[in-house]
Design a protein around this motif. Structure first.
Motif, short mmCIF file in Angstrom:
data_model
loop_
_atom_site.label_atom_id
_atom_site.label_comp_id
_atom_site.label_asym_id
_atom_site.label_seq_id
_atom_site.Cartn_x
_atom_site.Cartn_y
_atom_site.Cartn_z
N THR A 32 8.70 -1.09 -1.94
CA THR A 32 7.33 -1.11 -1.42
C THR A 32 6.94 0.28 -0.95
O THR A 32 7.79 1.06 -0.50
CB THR A 32 7.18 -2.10 -0.26
N GLY A 34 3.42 2.09 1.11
CA GLY A 34 2.10 1.92 1.71
C GLY A 34 1.57 3.25 2.20
O GLY A 34 2.31 4.09 2.69
N ASP A 55 -1.50 -0.22 -0.98
CA ASP A 55 -0.15 -0.77 -0.98
C ASP A 55 0.32 -0.97 -2.41
O ASP A 55 -0.47 -1.31 -3.29
CB ASP A 55 -0.11 -2.12 -0.26
#
Length: 69
Positions: A32, A34, A55
């Motif tokens: 991930t 962001g 994101d």
């Protein structure tokens, strides 16, 4: 085999679950990222706040059983 049940927030949880005897079928990976930007601008007695958010998530799954089983 007797399993001891330990309550967690009123829910019984088995503490010594048996080994299923086979390897995991998949190996999962998740990445991930962001990014969040924010700025504040004052005009006289007014304060303005602006922001942008992005994101990204990437998930991969690898079938381990095709090699190890």
């Amino acid at each position: 085999m007797h399993q001891e049940l330990v309550p967690y927030r009123g829910i019984p949880i088995a503490t010594n679950a048996p080994n299923p005897g086979f390897p995991a079928f998949r190996e999962n990976t998740t990445k991930t990222l962001g990014l969040y930007l924010q700025d504040m601008i004052t005009v006289g007695d007014w304060l303005f706040t602006g922001n942008v958010r992005q994101d990204r998530m990437e998930s991969t799954s690898f079938n381990v059983c095709s090699i190890l089983c």
